[in-house]
Design a protein around this motif. Structure first.
Motif, PDB file in Angstrom:
ATOM      1  N   MET A   1      -1.174  -9.787  46.322  1.00  0.00           N
ATOM      2  CA  MET A   1      -1.880  -9.962  47.583  1.00  0.00           C
ATOM      3  C   MET A   1      -1.622  -8.757  48.473  1.00  0.00           C
ATOM      4  N   SER A   2      -2.541  -8.551  49.370  1.00  0.00           N
ATOM      5  CA  SER A   2      -2.395  -7.402  50.265  1.00  0.00           C
ATOM      6  C   SER A   2      -1.437  -7.737  51.398  1.00  0.00           C
ATOM      7  N   ASP A   3      -1.801  -7.434  52.583  1.00  0.00           N
ATOM      8  CA  ASP A   3      -0.915  -7.552  53.740  1.00  0.00           C
ATOM      9  C   ASP A   3      -0.635  -9.010  54.097  1.00  0.00           C
ATOM     10  N   ASN A   4       0.369  -9.571  53.447  1.00  0.00           N
ATOM     11  CA  ASN A   4       0.752 -10.952  53.721  1.00  0.00           C
ATOM     12  C   ASN A   4       1.342 -11.116  55.111  1.00  0.00           C
ATOM     13  N   SER A   5       1.852 -10.043  55.701  1.00  0.00           N
ATOM     14  CA  SER A   5       2.513 -10.173  57.005  1.00  0.00           C
ATOM     15  C   SER A   5       1.546 -10.671  58.075  1.00  0.00           C
ATOM     16  N   ALA A   6       0.273 -10.273  58.001  1.00  0.00           N
ATOM     17  CA  ALA A   6      -0.713 -10.751  58.984  1.00  0.00           C
ATOM     18  C   ALA A   6      -0.945 -12.250  58.813  1.00  0.00           C
ATOM     19  N   ILE A   7      -0.983 -12.713  57.577  1.00  0.00           N
ATOM     20  CA  ILE A   7      -1.177 -14.146  57.328  1.00  0.00           C
ATOM     21  C   ILE A   7       0.048 -14.926  57.780  1.00  0.00           C
ATOM     22  N   ILE A   8       1.232 -14.415  57.474  1.00  0.00           N
ATOM     23  CA  ILE A   8       2.473 -15.076  57.899  1.00  0.00           C
ATOM     24  C   ILE A   8       2.524 -15.155  59.420  1.00  0.00           C
ATOM     25  N   ASN A  55      -8.200 -12.461  50.079  1.00  0.00           N
ATOM     26  CA  ASN A  55      -7.153 -11.785  49.299  1.00  0.00           C
ATOM     27  C   ASN A  55      -7.243 -12.170  47.827  1.00  0.00           C
ATOM     28  N   HIS A  56      -7.492 -13.440  47.580  1.00  0.00           N
ATOM     29  CA  HIS A  56      -7.602 -13.906  46.196  1.00  0.00           C
ATOM     30  C   HIS A  56      -8.767 -13.199  45.502  1.00  0.00           C
ATOM     31  N   ALA A  57      -9.901 -13.134  46.173  1.00  0.00           N
ATOM     32  CA  ALA A  57     -11.073 -12.481  45.584  1.00  0.00           C
ATOM     33  C   ALA A  57     -10.826 -10.993  45.375  1.00  0.00           C
ATOM     34  N   HIS A  58     -10.200 -10.358  46.346  1.00  0.00           N
ATOM     35  CA  HIS A  58     -10.000  -8.908  46.272  1.00  0.00           C
ATOM     36  C   HIS A  58      -8.944  -8.510  45.252  1.00  0.00           C
ATOM     37  N   VAL A  61      -9.125 -12.138  41.480  1.00  0.00           N
ATOM     38  CA  VAL A  61     -10.405 -12.170  40.768  1.00  0.00           C
ATOM     39  C   VAL A  61     -10.771 -10.765  40.302  1.00  0.00           C
ATOM     40  N   GLU A  62     -10.592  -9.782  41.170  1.00  0.00           N
ATOM     41  CA  GLU A  62     -10.908  -8.399  40.802  1.00  0.00           C
ATOM     42  C   GLU A  62     -10.074  -7.957  39.602  1.00  0.00           C
ATOM     43  N   GLU A  63      -8.809  -8.347  39.581  1.00  0.00           N
ATOM     44  CA  GLU A  63      -7.932  -7.992  38.466  1.00  0.00           C
ATOM     45  C   GLU A  63      -8.445  -8.594  37.160  1.00  0.00           C
ATOM     46  N   ALA A  64      -8.893  -9.841  37.207  1.00  0.00           N
ATOM     47  CA  ALA A  64      -9.428 -10.489  36.004  1.00  0.00           C
ATOM     48  C   ALA A  64     -10.693  -9.777  35.532  1.00  0.00           C
ATOM     49  N   ILE A  65     -11.510  -9.314  36.463  1.00  0.00           N
ATOM     50  CA  ILE A  65     -12.752  -8.617  36.097  1.00  0.00           C
ATOM     51  C   ILE A  65     -12.443  -7.259  35.483  1.00  0.00           C
ATOM     52  N   ALA A  72      -9.737 -14.890  31.404  1.00  0.00           N
ATOM     53  CA  ALA A  72      -9.153 -14.785  32.747  1.00  0.00           C
ATOM     54  C   ALA A  72     -10.232 -14.922  33.818  1.00  0.00           C
ATOM     55  N   GLN A  73     -11.394 -14.340  33.567  1.00  0.00           N
ATOM     56  CA  GLN A  73     -12.495 -14.445  34.518  1.00  0.00           C
ATOM     57  C   GLN A  73     -12.938 -15.896  34.681  1.00  0.00           C
ATOM     58  N   ARG A  74     -13.057 -16.606  33.566  1.00  0.00           N
ATOM     59  CA  ARG A  74     -13.435 -18.018  33.626  1.00  0.00           C
ATOM     60  C   ARG A  74     -12.386 -18.834  34.374  1.00  0.00           C
TER      61      ARG A  74
END
Length: 89
Positions: A1-8, A55-58, A61-65, A72-74
């Motif tokens: 995940m990217s910048d978790n600090s903003a979510i926290i 974050n999940h999509a970026h 999901v992007e990693e699976a693609i 993994a994509q499914r």
């Protein structure tokens, strides 16, 4: 995940809002004022949920693609469908 600090940080603010609502109830504050705060909390949680979903999509999901794994994509797609189905209930 990217910048978790903003979510926290966002979740910490929400936590404070929830404590504030509990205090308002303890102090027997006006119901409509409490409900306004509850609506603000729901809105803030929705924004946090959107950020986590982005974050999940970026990332996940992007990693699976990019990995090229159809399995993994499914799996990632199924996770999203399951999540959206649960929110309908």
């Amino acid at each position: 995940m990217s910048d978790n600090s903003a979510i926290i940080k966002r979740l910490s603010r929400i936590e404070g809002q929830v404590r504030g609502v509990a205090r308002m109830i303890e102090e027997d504050r006006y119901c409509i004022d409490i409900l306004h705060q509850v609506q603000a909390i729901k809105s803030a949680l929705s924004r946090a949920e959107s950020e986590i979903l982005k974050n999940h999509a970026h990332h996940c999901v992007e990693e699976a693609i990019t990995a090229g794994s159809a399995k993994a994509q499914r799996e990632k797609f199924s996770e999203l469908v399951d999540l959206f189905e649960r929110t309908k209930r």
